[in-house]
Scaffold this active site. Structure first.
Site, PDB file in Angstrom:
ATOM      1  N   LYS A   1      -1.045  -1.083  -4.443  1.00  0.00           N
ATOM      2  CA  LYS A   1      -2.234  -0.283  -4.109  1.00  0.00           C
ATOM      3  C   LYS A   1      -1.759   1.137  -3.885  1.00  0.00           C
ATOM      4  O   LYS A   1      -0.762   1.340  -3.198  1.00  0.00           O
ATOM      5  CB  LYS A   1      -2.875  -0.871  -2.849  1.00  0.00           C
ATOM      6  CG  LYS A   1      -3.716   0.083  -1.999  1.00  0.00           C
ATOM      7  CD  LYS A   1      -4.443  -0.682  -0.898  1.00  0.00           C
ATOM      8  CE  LYS A   1      -4.626   0.153   0.365  1.00  0.00           C
ATOM      9  NZ  LYS A   1      -5.255  -0.631   1.463  1.00  0.00           N
TER      10      LYS A   1
ATOM     11  N   GLU B   1     -11.131   0.616  -3.215  1.00  0.00           N
ATOM     12  CA  GLU B   1     -11.404   0.329  -1.811  1.00  0.00           C
ATOM     13  C   GLU B   1     -12.053   1.547  -1.144  1.00  0.00           C
ATOM     14  O   GLU B   1     -11.552   2.667  -1.269  1.00  0.00           O
ATOM     15  CB  GLU B   1     -10.057  -0.009  -1.152  1.00  0.00           C
ATOM     16  CG  GLU B   1     -10.126  -0.476   0.278  1.00  0.00           C
ATOM     17  CD  GLU B   1      -8.720  -0.829   0.814  1.00  0.00           C
ATOM     18  OE1 GLU B   1      -7.775  -0.973   0.006  1.00  0.00           O
ATOM     19  OE2 GLU B   1      -8.582  -0.934   2.038  1.00  0.00           O
TER      20      GLU B   1
ATOM     21  N   ASP C   1     -13.777  -1.646   3.109  1.00  0.00           N
ATOM     22  CA  ASP C   1     -12.846  -1.776   4.238  1.00  0.00           C
ATOM     23  C   ASP C   1     -13.569  -1.205   5.464  1.00  0.00           C
ATOM     24  O   ASP C   1     -14.244  -1.938   6.201  1.00  0.00           O
ATOM     25  CB  ASP C   1     -11.541  -1.025   3.895  1.00  0.00           C
ATOM     26  CG  ASP C   1     -10.550  -0.925   5.047  1.00  0.00           C
ATOM     27  OD1 ASP C   1     -10.850  -1.420   6.153  1.00  0.00           O
ATOM     28  OD2 ASP C   1      -9.464  -0.342   4.865  1.00  0.00           O
TER      29      ASP C   1
ATOM     30  N   SER D   1       0.869  -1.167   0.000  1.00  0.00           N
ATOM     31  CA  SER D   1       0.000   0.000   0.000  1.00  0.00           C
ATOM     32  C   SER D   1       0.912   1.225   0.000  1.00  0.00           C
ATOM     33  O   SER D   1       1.710   1.400   0.919  1.00  0.00           O
ATOM     34  CB  SER D   1      -0.864  -0.031   1.261  1.00  0.00           C
ATOM     35  OG  SER D   1      -1.583   1.170   1.406  1.00  0.00           O
TER      36      SER D   1
ATOM     37  N   LYS E   1      -9.614  -6.992   8.022  1.00  0.00           N
ATOM     38  CA  LYS E   1      -8.615  -6.603   9.016  1.00  0.00           C
ATOM     39  C   LYS E   1      -9.174  -7.105  10.336  1.00  0.00           C
ATOM     40  O   LYS E   1     -10.261  -6.663  10.742  1.00  0.00           O
ATOM     41  CB  LYS E   1      -8.476  -5.082   9.088  1.00  0.00           C
ATOM     42  CG  LYS E   1      -7.895  -4.433   7.845  1.00  0.00           C
ATOM     43  CD  LYS E   1      -7.904  -2.917   7.976  1.00  0.00           C
ATOM     44  CE  LYS E   1      -7.311  -2.271   6.738  1.00  0.00           C
ATOM     45  NZ  LYS E   1      -7.447  -0.790   6.768  1.00  0.00           N
TER      46      LYS E   1
ATOM     47  N   GLY F   1      -3.995  -4.095   5.968  1.00  0.00           N
ATOM     48  CA  GLY F   1      -2.905  -3.815   6.905  1.00  0.00           C
ATOM     49  C   GLY F   1      -3.178  -2.524   7.631  1.00  0.00           C
ATOM     50  O   GLY F   1      -3.942  -1.682   7.153  1.00  0.00           O
TER      51      GLY F   1
ATOM     52  N   LYS G   1      -2.964   5.042  -2.580  1.00  0.00           N
ATOM     53  CA  LYS G   1      -3.996   5.823  -1.908  1.00  0.00           C
ATOM     54  C   LYS G   1      -4.429   6.938  -2.852  1.00  0.00           C
ATOM     55  O   LYS G   1      -3.592   7.540  -3.538  1.00  0.00           O
ATOM     56  CB  LYS G   1      -3.415   6.426  -0.621  1.00  0.00           C
ATOM     57  CG  LYS G   1      -3.060   5.376   0.425  1.00  0.00           C
ATOM     58  CD  LYS G   1      -4.307   4.770   1.040  1.00  0.00           C
ATOM     59  CE  LYS G   1      -3.947   3.868   2.207  1.00  0.00           C
ATOM     60  NZ  LYS G   1      -5.149   3.298   2.839  1.00  0.00           N
TER      61      LYS G   1
ATOM     62  N   ASP H   1      -7.182   2.970  -3.031  1.00  0.00           N
ATOM     63  CA  ASP H   1      -7.894   3.052  -1.748  1.00  0.00           C
ATOM     64  C   ASP H   1      -8.191   4.518  -1.443  1.00  0.00           C
ATOM     65  O   ASP H   1      -7.271   5.329  -1.320  1.00  0.00           O
ATOM     66  CB  ASP H   1      -7.019   2.445  -0.634  1.00  0.00           C
ATOM     67  CG  ASP H   1      -7.747   2.358   0.710  1.00  0.00           C
ATOM     68  OD1 ASP H   1      -8.903   2.803   0.811  1.00  0.00           O
ATOM     69  OD2 ASP H   1      -7.130   1.820   1.672  1.00  0.00           O
TER      70      ASP H   1
HETATM   71  O1  OSB Z   1      -7.152   1.849   4.670  1.00  0.00           O
HETATM   72  O2  OSB Z   1      -6.026   0.117   4.363  1.00  0.00           O
HETATM   73  C1  OSB Z   1      -6.161   1.204   4.926  1.00  0.00           C
HETATM   74  C2  OSB Z   1      -3.067   2.040   6.996  1.00  0.00           C
HETATM   75  C3  OSB Z   1      -3.640   2.651   8.086  1.00  0.00           C
HETATM   76  C4  OSB Z   1      -5.008   2.838   8.113  1.00  0.00           C
HETATM   77  C5  OSB Z   1      -5.790   2.374   7.052  1.00  0.00           C
HETATM   78  C6  OSB Z   1      -5.217   1.735   5.957  1.00  0.00           C
HETATM   79  C7  OSB Z   1      -3.834   1.595   5.925  1.00  0.00           C
HETATM   80  C8  OSB Z   1      -3.112   1.013   4.816  1.00  0.00           C
HETATM   81  C9  OSB Z   1      -1.742   0.490   5.119  1.00  0.00           C
HETATM   82  O3  OSB Z   1      -3.491   1.034   3.656  1.00  0.00           O
HETATM   83  C10 OSB Z   1      -1.536  -0.936   4.798  1.00  0.00           C
HETATM   84  C11 OSB Z   1      -0.231  -1.412   5.371  1.00  0.00           C
HETATM   85  O4  OSB Z   1      -0.182  -1.802   6.551  1.00  0.00           O
HETATM   86  O5  OSB Z   1       0.753  -1.373   4.633  1.00  0.00           O
HETATM   87 MG    MG Z   2      -8.316   0.716   3.299  1.00  0.00          MG
END
Ligand code: OSB
Ligand code: MG
Length: 367
Positions: A161, A213, A238, A135, A262, A290, A163, A188
């Site tokens: 992925k 996402e 999510d 991510s 998660k 994650g 953001k 995401d």
């Molecule tokens: O939305 O998936 C998410 C990290 C913190 C809070 C929300 C998210 C995330 C990530 C990180 O996308 C994923 C990772 O641990 O690498």
């Molecule tokens: Mg997410």
């Protein structure tokens, strides 16, 4: 199994690289570690609540309050035949899934340790290795984003992925696809859009994304139904999936085609298994999300992601992308083929470096 003692450690670790989502940029991670003791064994868990209530309404301080005041008294001194009984035993506490998960997951580790089996086997896992994705947060420039993707692909990660947020969406995806036409790519939004953005989100259709996402609000289901009817990209939820029941309703209504699991968001391993099984029965693939976990939470995630309906690469990457050093030895790493080995020792199967926890600890309590 009997849990005699629960310890909490409020920890903070600097992140190797800052992480930016639609709700802001972080340079470090504050989290609560949970250690449980009983039957001559110990178990470790990690509550994924953050210092702020931006991803979810829970924070490290609400976790502290709820575990010390309400969860610990429901667990300490009680005998459970199996850790699957713990989540239902906490039902009178409404919500606070991240607080519940910290304790519940530590108890699964304790149980698996006490019977000398790897956690993955106790959870029902079927794989020895899991596929890994990354991510990548919002960067300062598109060039920086493309550079990062280059490096992650060279390391072997099986999908990327990124953001997105208003102002960092269509052009970011366009640039990534222009340079990497055939990689597994997903985005995401962390709830940054509304139905008024439907036309904009439909512009992602030609880029052959694996999924989008959580485009809409954190507690929404029905607007996602409307959105999914208007865009081709599969919607993956999510934030909205707080419980197995909401997942059932979201699937029935057509709000999503894929679900991100998660364990912290749904209350731990037992709720995650139920969510996994519900999705499998409905033909909905899942993947493991994650939360920038330390090696302790990361190890738990790897074990859970070994279940069969985790059909897409997860956001479970190598320790060194997050913390150097991590709280465990050896650190979690990926192989050249972009997979991570599921630890095969008892419990979560990783060595916890107590000195590093002590160094990272801001506050400790023993219950
Ligand atoms: O939305 O998936 C998410 C990290 C913190 C809070 C929300 C998210 C995330 C990530 C990180 O996308 C994923 C990772 O641990 O690498
Ligand atoms: Mg997410």
């Amino acid at each position: 199994m009997r849990i005699d003692k629960i310890e909490l450690f409020l920890c903070r670790l600097p992140l190797v690289h800052f992480f930016e989502t639609s709700f802001g940029r972080s340079y470090d991670r504050t989290f609560v570690l949970v250690r449980v003791e009983g039957d001559g064994h110990e178990g470790w868990g990690e509550s994924v609540a953050e210092a702020n209530p931006y991803y979810s309404s829970e924070t490290t301080e609400t976790v502290w309050h709820i575990v010390t005041g309400f969860i610990a008294p429901l667990v300490i001194g009680r005998t459970f035949d199996h850790p699957r009984e713990i989540f239902p035993a906490l039902a009178r506490v409404r919500g606070h899934n991240m607080a519940k998960a910290g304790v519940e997951m530590a108890a699964w580790d304790l149980y698996a340790q006490s019977i000398g089996r790897p956690l993955s086997k106790v959870l029902g896992g079927t794989r020895a290795r899991i596929p890994s994705g990354v991510s990548i947060g919002i960067q300062d420039s598109f060039d920086q984003l493309l550079d990062k993707i280059d490096r992650e692909l060279a390391a072997g990660y099986q999908r990327i992925k990124i953001k997105i947020k208003p102002g960092w969406d269509i052009e970011a995806v366009e640039r990534v696809r222009a340079k990497f036409p055939s990689i597994g790519l997903q985005v995401d939004a962390n709830a940054a859009y509304t139905l008024a953005d439907t036309a904009l989100l439909a512009r992602l259709d030609p880029f052959n994304l694996l999924l989008i996402e959580q485009p809409l609000d954190y507690d929404d289901v029905m607007d996602h139904v409307v959105l999914q009817r208007s865009i081709k990209t599969p919607v993956c939820l999510d934030e909205s999936i707080h419980t197995v029941r909401i997942a059932r309703d979201a699937i029935a209504a057509g709000a999503c085609k894929i679900i991100n699991i998660k364990p912290g968001r749904v209350g731990g391993h037992q709720a995650s298994i139920e969510l996994h099984d519900l999705c499998a029965a409905n033909g909905i693939p899942v993947w493991h999300g994650g939360m920038l976990e330390s090696g302790i939470g990361r190890a738990h995630n790897i074990h859970l992601a070994s279940l069969p309906n985790f059909r897409l690469p997860g956001d479970i990457a190598a320790s060194k992308r997050y913390y150097q050093p991590d709280l465990i030895e050896p650190a979690i790493d990926i192989a050249a083929d972009g997979t991570i080995a599921v630890p095969d020792g008892p419990g979560i199967g990783v060595h916890i470096v107590r000195d590093r926890i002590t160094q990272a600890t801001l506050r400790h309590i023993s219950l």
